[in-house]
Design an enzyme around this catalytic site. Structure first.
Site, short mmCIF file in Angstrom:
data_model
loop_
_atom_site.label_atom_id
_atom_site.label_comp_id
_atom_site.label_asym_id
_atom_site.label_seq_id
_atom_site.Cartn_x
_atom_site.Cartn_y
_atom_site.Cartn_z
N LYS A 219 -87.00 -66.75 50.43
CA LYS A 219 -85.75 -66.92 49.79
C LYS A 219 -84.37 -66.19 50.41
CE LYS A 219 -83.56 -69.50 46.71
NZ LYS A 219 -83.90 -71.00 46.82
N SER A 423 -84.71 -76.42 46.21
CA SER A 423 -84.46 -75.69 45.01
C SER A 423 -84.30 -76.39 43.72
CB SER A 423 -83.12 -74.50 45.53
OG SER A 423 -83.84 -73.69 46.25
#
Length: 631
Positions: A219, A423
């Site tokens: 991430k 996402s």
């Protein structure tokens, strides 16, 4: 009144006269503004009435036999265009702001398909000088590219003309039978890359404290604030999908142009030596490599097109019809008797609350649209078209609730991923009955993060401190910002982010029928390209938007159906008055020269873009499922 005040003076006369002039000017300004507003409303009402009158019938466009469709889209390629406020357009023009317009990929495809079957259209002229696309729009370009190939396979001719070609423009131009370029033009192919600024040292110099909360090895959304370079994990993930984008681009260009394998790759990797061999002549480099067919002036291009398509009525150009003019004639009437497949589009960053369509995905806005599809008896299936890097985790879950309600109501829903569904964009796709993606869709990025700065050290440098008392251990959180973030607060936020990640894994696991441990393994915030996502079972099928429509019809057992585009509808008056936030440039009309005006407006545009970027971080829990590096 005093004697002094009653006496006539020159200064008093001047002041009185000035007040009269100023008052008169203000009155005139108000009247002019009112007249202009009424004119705008009148024009909008007329346009709206015209559209309403034409809703049941296809608009007639006069096209001479043997004409060329000039495909000259002016703007940036997007999934869904924003609503245009005419007042803002005129204001921007007045202050020299040249905002690029938007072009829907579906409008371009619609026009090409219409021209393919139109006996009046002899061919297409690609004039792409005002057309642009972002790196993440690769799948949209390939969608258009495929339609151009089908057009050419029908036996009709495609000719590309241009002063120069960008990499994205050239992908479309490569499908042409002949490519003409200005003899002083250029064609540069850069490949694909993921680069950006990193601010860690800068923030440290300003003594700004960065607070990072995340789950997921890959991430990388907040890396620019905590590092001075890209992490090895982020490089690995980015390189994996960039290699696929470049491979697809190169294969398409080499095949379309009939070039030897590796030609376009060699051109990008060795443009320096190639330029030395042609004495620095960009145009000649493209010609000798086989990327273009002929170099010529604009006048010579026009003559060539006259030879191919014949002269226009005035004899000055070739027989043609423009892209926008031809577009309005493409929507034919329907009798309304067939069941509907509703297309609901999620284009842009996902934010909490409401948002204008095309600009962002408002969780409440999109949920309301899905609810409308659920409650409409004519709608038998839904295609959720996603072109989003994600955003608010809370808003993503609000949208998901309506998707689950649709399924409970017995209406199948198919997720069709555009160029980007990462996402939060994947969050809202996970529960669909089927997920379709293109080979070059950027998806995955299953992870959660939180980030903000505090300025206690910066404030201390200039003598500002925070102190006080509170009734609970959490009360010091009220001072966070100029004051530090308490350790308890940091722990709470990290636990919330970890909970958000666990929820994300659960959503994907339940929606896709996968073990949570497996989702965690392929998650960790890593970005995947469409073809790899299919191997990982994150998507079901590779295909286009049209394939997703067919899949939805099959799930709903529909042989005949109409496709309806569901979106929030605003009246012309709402469009006119709904976005009257005047940009700072209107008040800062500094300088009268074009150079000064351009510099100021460019700066203001950059500030505005950053302001909009941070406004999109409005999740009530401060948790974000967003792939910033994908955008």
């Amino acid at each position: 009144m005093s004697d002094h005040e009653s006496k006539f003076t020159v200064w008093g006369f001047v002041k009185g006269f000035a007040k009269l002039v100023i008052g008169t000017l203000l009155l005139l300004q108000g009247l002019i503004g009112l007249v202009v507003l009424l004119l705008f409303v009148g024009v909008l009402v007329s346009v709206t009435n015209g559209i309403a009158d034409a809703e049941g019938d296809k608009v007639s466009v006069s096209i001479p036999d043997g004409a060329a469709l000039v495909l000259d889209p002016n703007g940036v390629l997007v999934e869904m265009t924003e609503e245009v406020n005419p007042l803002e357009v005129f204001r921007d023009e007045a202050y020299g702001i040249n905002e690029p317009s938007q072009i829907s990929v579906h409008d371009i495809v619609k026009v090409i398909r219409g021209a393919k079957d139109d006996k009046r259209i002899k061919g297409i002229v690609l004039d792409l000088g005002s057309f642009g696309a972002s790196m993440s729009s690769a799948s949209k370009l390939h969608y258009i590219n495929d339609e151009l190939v089908k057009f050419k396979e029908s036996g009709k001719k495609i000719v590309a003309v241009g002063d120069y070609y960008s990499q994205d423009q050239y992908l479309l131009a490569s499908t042409a039978d002949e490519i003409y370029m200005n003899d002083y033009g250029n064609l540069v192919v850069y490949g694909y890359g993921a680069y950006g600024p990193y601010f860690k040292s800068f923030l440290e110099k300003l003594k700004i404290t960065s607070h990072v909360f995340r789950v997921g090895t890959f991430k990388s959304a907040i890396e620019p604030f905590i590092r001075d370079d890209m992490s090895p994990e982020a490089k690995e993930a980015n390189r994996a999908y960039l290699d696929v984008l470049w491979r697809e681009y190169a294969n398409r260009v080499n095949t379309a142009r009939g070039l030897e394998p590796g030609t376009i790759e060699n051109y990008a990797n060795n443009l320096g030596p190639i330029m030395r061999s042609v004495d620095g002549d960009f145009a000649k480099a493209a010609l000798e490599t086989g990327l273009v067919d002929e170099l010529m002036s604009r006048a010579e291009m026009n003559e060539k097109l006259i030879e191919l398509f014949g002269k226009s009525k005035d004899g000055k150009s070739f027989k043609k019809v423009g892209f926008q003019r031809y577009l309005v004639a493409q929507d034919g009437p329907t009798d309304g008797s067939a069941p509907n497949i509703a297309v609901v589009t999620a284009a842009g960053t996902i934010v909490d609350g409401e948002a204008p369509v095309g600009r962002a995905v408002g969780g409440d806005t999109l949920a309301a649209t899905l609810k409308k599809a659920r409650e409409d008896e004519k709608v038998k299936a839904v295609v959720l078209r996603i072109d989003s890097p994600g955003g608010s985790a809370f808003a993503s879950d609000i949208i998901r609730d309506e998707i689950l309600a649709l399924k409970k109501a017995g209406k199948p829903i198919v997720a069709s991923m555009g160029s980007l569904a990462a996402s939060g964009g994947y969050w809202i796709a996970a529960d669909a009955d089927e997920i379709w993606a293109s080979p070059t869709t950027i998806t995955g990025s299953i992870g959660i993060f939180g980030y903000f700065n505090t300025f206690e050290n910066t404030a201390a440098e200039v003598g500002i401190f925070v102190d006080g008392v509170g009734t609970t251990t959490l009360a010091p959180m009220l001072a966070t910002g100029v004051g530090p973030l308490p350790e308890t607060g940091s722990e709470i936020i990290q636990l919330s982010v970890e909970n958000g990640y666990d929820r994300f894994l659960t959503v994907v696991g339940n929606g896709r029928g996968l073990e949570k441990s497996y989702v965690d393994e392929v998650g960790q915030g890593r970005v995947w390209i469409g073809e790899r996502a299919k191997d990982l079972r994150l998507v079901d099928n590779l295909g286009t938007f049209d394939d997703a429509i067919v899949a939805a019809a099959k799930l709903a057992k529909l042989d005949k159906y109409d496709i309806v585009d569901l979106r929030e509808k605003r009246t012309p008056f709402e469009i006119l008055l709904g976005n009257l936030s005047v940009k700072a440039s209107a008040a800062l009309g500094l300088g009268t020269s074009e150079q000064s005006r351009g510099m100021v407006t460019k700066l203001l545009k950059a500030v505005e873009d950053q302001t909009v970027f941070f406004e999109e971080f409005n999740d009530p829990n401060g948790a974000y499922a967003r792939c910033i590096t994908c955008e």
